[in-house]
Design a protein around this motif. Structure first.
Motif, PDB file in Angstrom:
ATOM      1  N   SER A  62      30.231  24.606 -11.562  1.00  0.00           N
ATOM      2  CA  SER A  62      29.302  25.438 -12.328  1.00  0.00           C
ATOM      3  C   SER A  62      28.042  25.624 -11.493  1.00  0.00           C
ATOM      4  O   SER A  62      27.368  24.648 -11.153  1.00  0.00           O
ATOM      5  N   GLY A  63      27.755  26.859 -11.154  1.00  0.00           N
ATOM      6  CA  GLY A  63      26.579  27.104 -10.325  1.00  0.00           C
ATOM      7  C   GLY A  63      26.700  26.431  -8.981  1.00  0.00           C
ATOM      8  O   GLY A  63      27.726  26.534  -8.299  1.00  0.00           O
ATOM      9  N   ASP A  64      25.670  25.677  -8.593  1.00  0.00           N
ATOM     10  CA  ASP A  64      25.665  25.056  -7.270  1.00  0.00           C
ATOM     11  C   ASP A  64      26.051  23.577  -7.306  1.00  0.00           C
ATOM     12  O   ASP A  64      25.774  22.839  -6.365  1.00  0.00           O
ATOM     13  N   GLU A  65      26.674  23.133  -8.422  1.00  0.00           N
ATOM     14  CA  GLU A  65      27.105  21.745  -8.506  1.00  0.00           C
ATOM     15  C   GLU A  65      28.537  21.658  -9.033  1.00  0.00           C
ATOM     16  O   GLU A  65      29.053  22.593  -9.645  1.00  0.00           O
ATOM     17  N   ALA A  66      29.135  20.499  -8.776  1.00  0.00           N
ATOM     18  CA  ALA A  66      30.530  20.297  -9.172  1.00  0.00           C
ATOM     19  C   ALA A  66      30.738  18.867  -9.636  1.00  0.00           C
ATOM     20  O   ALA A  66      29.931  17.967  -9.358  1.00  0.00           O
ATOM     21  N   LEU A  85      27.086  15.012 -19.521  1.00  0.00           N
ATOM     22  CA  LEU A  85      26.612  14.961 -18.140  1.00  0.00           C
ATOM     23  C   LEU A  85      26.356  16.388 -17.701  1.00  0.00           C
ATOM     24  O   LEU A  85      27.287  17.201 -17.605  1.00  0.00           O
ATOM     25  N   ALA A  86      25.099  16.720 -17.481  1.00  0.00           N
ATOM     26  CA  ALA A  86      24.747  18.068 -17.066  1.00  0.00           C
ATOM     27  C   ALA A  86      24.919  18.209 -15.561  1.00  0.00           C
ATOM     28  O   ALA A  86      24.620  17.291 -14.786  1.00  0.00           O
ATOM     29  N   PHE A  87      25.409  19.364 -15.139  1.00  0.00           N
ATOM     30  CA  PHE A  87      25.502  19.690 -13.713  1.00  0.00           C
ATOM     31  C   PHE A  87      25.536  21.206 -13.579  1.00  0.00           C
ATOM     32  O   PHE A  87      26.094  21.912 -14.430  1.00  0.00           O
ATOM     33  N   GLY A  88      24.910  21.715 -12.519  1.00  0.00           N
ATOM     34  CA  GLY A  88      24.872  23.154 -12.332  1.00  0.00           C
ATOM     35  C   GLY A  88      24.308  23.850 -13.557  1.00  0.00           C
ATOM     36  O   GLY A  88      23.251  23.494 -14.062  1.00  0.00           O
ATOM     37  N   ASP A  89      25.066  24.814 -14.059  1.00  0.00           N
ATOM     38  CA  ASP A  89      24.641  25.569 -15.233  1.00  0.00           C
ATOM     39  C   ASP A  89      25.382  25.133 -16.492  1.00  0.00           C
ATOM     40  O   ASP A  89      25.355  25.839 -17.511  1.00  0.00           O
ATOM     41  N   ALA A  90      26.065  23.994 -16.435  1.00  0.00           N
ATOM     42  CA  ALA A  90      26.899  23.585 -17.562  1.00  0.00           C
ATOM     43  C   ALA A  90      26.797  22.074 -17.762  1.00  0.00           C
ATOM     44  O   ALA A  90      25.888  21.411 -17.249  1.00  0.00           O
ATOM     45  N   GLN A 145      27.558  10.556  -8.110  1.00  0.00           N
ATOM     46  CA  GLN A 145      27.437   9.290  -8.825  1.00  0.00           C
ATOM     47  C   GLN A 145      28.800   8.936  -9.411  1.00  0.00           C
ATOM     48  O   GLN A 145      29.422   9.749 -10.091  1.00  0.00           O
ATOM     49  N   PRO A 146      29.298   7.713  -9.149  1.00  0.00           N
ATOM     50  CA  PRO A 146      30.572   7.316  -9.752  1.00  0.00           C
ATOM     51  C   PRO A 146      30.398   7.054 -11.240  1.00  0.00           C
ATOM     52  O   PRO A 146      29.426   6.435 -11.667  1.00  0.00           O
ATOM     53  N   VAL A 147      31.361   7.523 -12.038  1.00  0.00           N
ATOM     54  CA  VAL A 147      31.283   7.410 -13.494  1.00  0.00           C
ATOM     55  C   VAL A 147      32.626   6.942 -14.029  1.00  0.00           C
ATOM     56  O   VAL A 147      33.670   7.478 -13.658  1.00  0.00           O
ATOM     57  N   TYR A 166      28.995  14.328  -9.767  1.00  0.00           N
ATOM     58  CA  TYR A 166      29.632  13.155 -10.365  1.00  0.00           C
ATOM     59  C   TYR A 166      31.097  13.075  -9.930  1.00  0.00           C
ATOM     60  O   TYR A 166      31.765  14.102  -9.761  1.00  0.00           O
ATOM     61  N   ALA A 167      31.565  11.852  -9.769  1.00  0.00           N
ATOM     62  CA  ALA A 167      32.992  11.576  -9.567  1.00  0.00           C
ATOM     63  C   ALA A 167      33.418  10.695 -10.735  1.00  0.00           C
ATOM     64  O   ALA A 167      32.926   9.572 -10.887  1.00  0.00           O
ATOM     65  N   ILE A 168      34.314  11.212 -11.576  1.00  0.00           N
ATOM     66  CA  ILE A 168      34.620  10.586 -12.864  1.00  0.00           C
ATOM     67  C   ILE A 168      36.099  10.219 -12.952  1.00  0.00           C
ATOM     68  O   ILE A 168      36.972  11.023 -12.615  1.00  0.00           O
ATOM     69  N   ASP A 169      36.382   9.016 -13.424  1.00  0.00           N
ATOM     70  CA  ASP A 169      37.732   8.649 -13.830  1.00  0.00           C
ATOM     71  C   ASP A 169      37.795   8.673 -15.352  1.00  0.00           C
ATOM     72  O   ASP A 169      36.900   8.136 -16.025  1.00  0.00           O
ATOM     73  N   THR A 170      38.842   9.267 -15.902  1.00  0.00           N
ATOM     74  CA  THR A 170      38.992   9.300 -17.349  1.00  0.00           C
ATOM     75  C   THR A 170      39.420   7.951 -17.906  1.00  0.00           C
ATOM     76  O   THR A 170      39.259   7.694 -19.104  1.00  0.00           O
ATOM     77  N   HIS A 171      39.957   7.086 -17.036  1.00  0.00           N
ATOM     78  CA  HIS A 171      40.388   5.749 -17.447  1.00  0.00           C
ATOM     79  C   HIS A 171      40.704   4.942 -16.206  1.00  0.00           C
ATOM     80  O   HIS A 171      40.661   5.460 -15.081  1.00  0.00           O
ATOM     81  N   VAL A 172      41.029   3.684 -16.391  1.00  0.00           N
ATOM     82  CA  VAL A 172      41.447   2.824 -15.275  1.00  0.00           C
ATOM     83  C   VAL A 172      42.913   3.135 -14.991  1.00  0.00           C
ATOM     84  O   VAL A 172      43.802   2.782 -15.765  1.00  0.00           O
ATOM     85  N   HIS A 173      43.158   3.791 -13.889  1.00  0.00           N
ATOM     86  CA  HIS A 173      44.506   4.263 -13.574  1.00  0.00           C
ATOM     87  C   HIS A 173      45.428   3.119 -13.157  1.00  0.00           C
ATOM     88  O   HIS A 173      45.004   2.161 -12.509  1.00  0.00           O
TER      89      HIS A 173
END
Length: 387
Positions: free
Chosen positions: A145-149, A224-229, A199-201, A175-182
């Motif tokens: 979104s915009g200039d961030e991912a 978690l806000a990033f870019g335009d979203a 940032q790890p999340v 952000y780098a996000i895991d939805t759960h412990v894989h």
């Protein structure tokens, strides 16, 4: 077989083969590995057939001149596969010399496991890039979104790819996000964070499961806000206690809760509990509530993007492996809408992901391993779904 030069053996690249499988082409595989290896993990797809013929039989047939007879019942053209691409090159050469339309898979199953493909789609909040690892069906995401991912459920083996694709879209990874412990693949969250300013999340519940490294905890309802979203966290417990989906505009990344053609298994986290049967039952009931009370209450056209896909999973019209809430209702009817029937279905015995205990330890930070060990640990099917 003979010591003939195989440098000119007819070859197909993993990406080209993956494209053929994705299109639904008829693909005939001759797999030279041992039967148990083929049964555990193979190239698969809607129109893929696999014939296991041990390499040793080709060695013998090369002496007698009967090489072509070994594949007489396999439709041409055929693809010869082995572990690393050496034996298959010899066999493909011998078959070609015998008049058989045959190629070998470049780098074998190891090369297949190092392939990742992507497809892009749009939501009301921005762009979703969905990554597919054909060898395991693992899906990961880049949200722009915009200039961030944001990277979601990254695989450690492909961390450079996410950063490169974000850069190509003039976006920095926030952000780098895991939805759960894989439990089926080694997470790339920390590697993405180290290679970028991300940032790890991880979901808040990961700490209760023993997370040992510093990561921003994400609770259900947080954004978690990033870019335009922004992405909004949605608690989806069941496959694991901390499973957390991410709402991104009119789409929801649902991790391992529901899939295109099935639902998650709830028993893997339970194997670490003192009473695994009771724990698995509790998680199965929570998964039933997650699907029936949360996901099924969303608008029917809401698009859901899962963390895995099966070999036969169909693609949506936009080319992604995704489903809708309306389709989840159909899946639920097939699995069992009644709680008792649902729980019984999802607790049916099936093999767990290979090395899942050690992979969980690595993803919690309890063990450190090098890249090659990480790659070897996750070879094979993910086995995280009930189809």
């Amino acid at each position: 077989m003979t010591s003939q030069d195989v440098s000119d053996a007819p070859t197909v690249a993993p990406r080209v083969l993956a494209d053929r499988v994705a299109r639904g082409d008829d693909v005939a595989i001759v797999d030279l590995r041992n039967r148990d290896e083929v049964d555990e993990w193979r190239i698969d797809g809607p129109n893929v057939t696999v014939e296991q013929v041990p390499y040793s039989r080709f060695v013998q047939a090369q002496v007698t001149g009967d090489v072509a007879d070994l594949v007489a019942d396999v439709p041409e053209p055929l693809v010869v596969v082995c572990a690393a691409g050496e034996a298959s090159a010899e066999v493909a050469n011998a078959l070609a010399e015998a008049g058989v339309d045959a190629v070998h898979l470049e780098a074998g199953m190891e090369g297949w496991a190092r392939l990742i493909t992507s497809v892009e789609t749009e939501t009301s909040a921005g762009t979703i890039v969905q990554y597919d690892r054909p060898s395991s069906g693992c899906l990961s995401y880049l949200l722009v979104s915009g200039d961030e991912a944001v990277v979601v459920d990254p695989l450690r083996a492909f961390t450079d790819r996410y950063a490169r694709d974000a850069s190509d879209r003039n976006a920095d990874i926030a952000y780098a996000i895991d939805t759960h412990v894989h439990a089926d693949h080694v997470s790339g969250v920390r590697d993405v964070a180290r290679g970028t300013d991300a940032q790890p999340v991880l979901p808040e519940g990961a700490r209760e499961r023993g997370l040992t490294y510093g990561a921003r905890p994400l609770a259900a309802g947080e954004t978690l806000a990033f870019g335009d979203a922004a992405v909004r966290a949605v608690g989806l417990p069941g496959h694991t206690s901390e499973m957390t989906g991410l709402e991104f505009g009119d789409a929801v990344l649902v991790g391992d809760s529901v899939f295109v053609d099935g639902v998650a298994r709830p028993d893997l986290e339970a194997q670490f509990d003192d009473d695994p049967e009771a724990r698995a039952l509790d998680l199965a009931e929570r998964l039933h509530r997650t699907i029936t009370e949360q996901l099924c209450s969303l608008p029917p056209t809401t698009r859901l993007f899962p963390g895995h896909r099966s070999p036969d999973a169909p693609r949506a019209d936009d080319g992604t492996f995704s489903t809708t809430v309306a389709d989840v209702h159909d899946t639920l009817d097939a699995v069992g809408r009644d709680r008792a029937a649902f729980v019984d279905a999802v607790l049916s015995e099936s093999p767990p992901p290979k090395n899942y205990r050690r992979i969980v330890d690595v993803n919690l930070g309890r063990e450190s391993i090098d890249d090659e060990t990480a790659f070897e640990l996750e070879l094979g099917p993910n086995n995280c779904a009930v189809n």
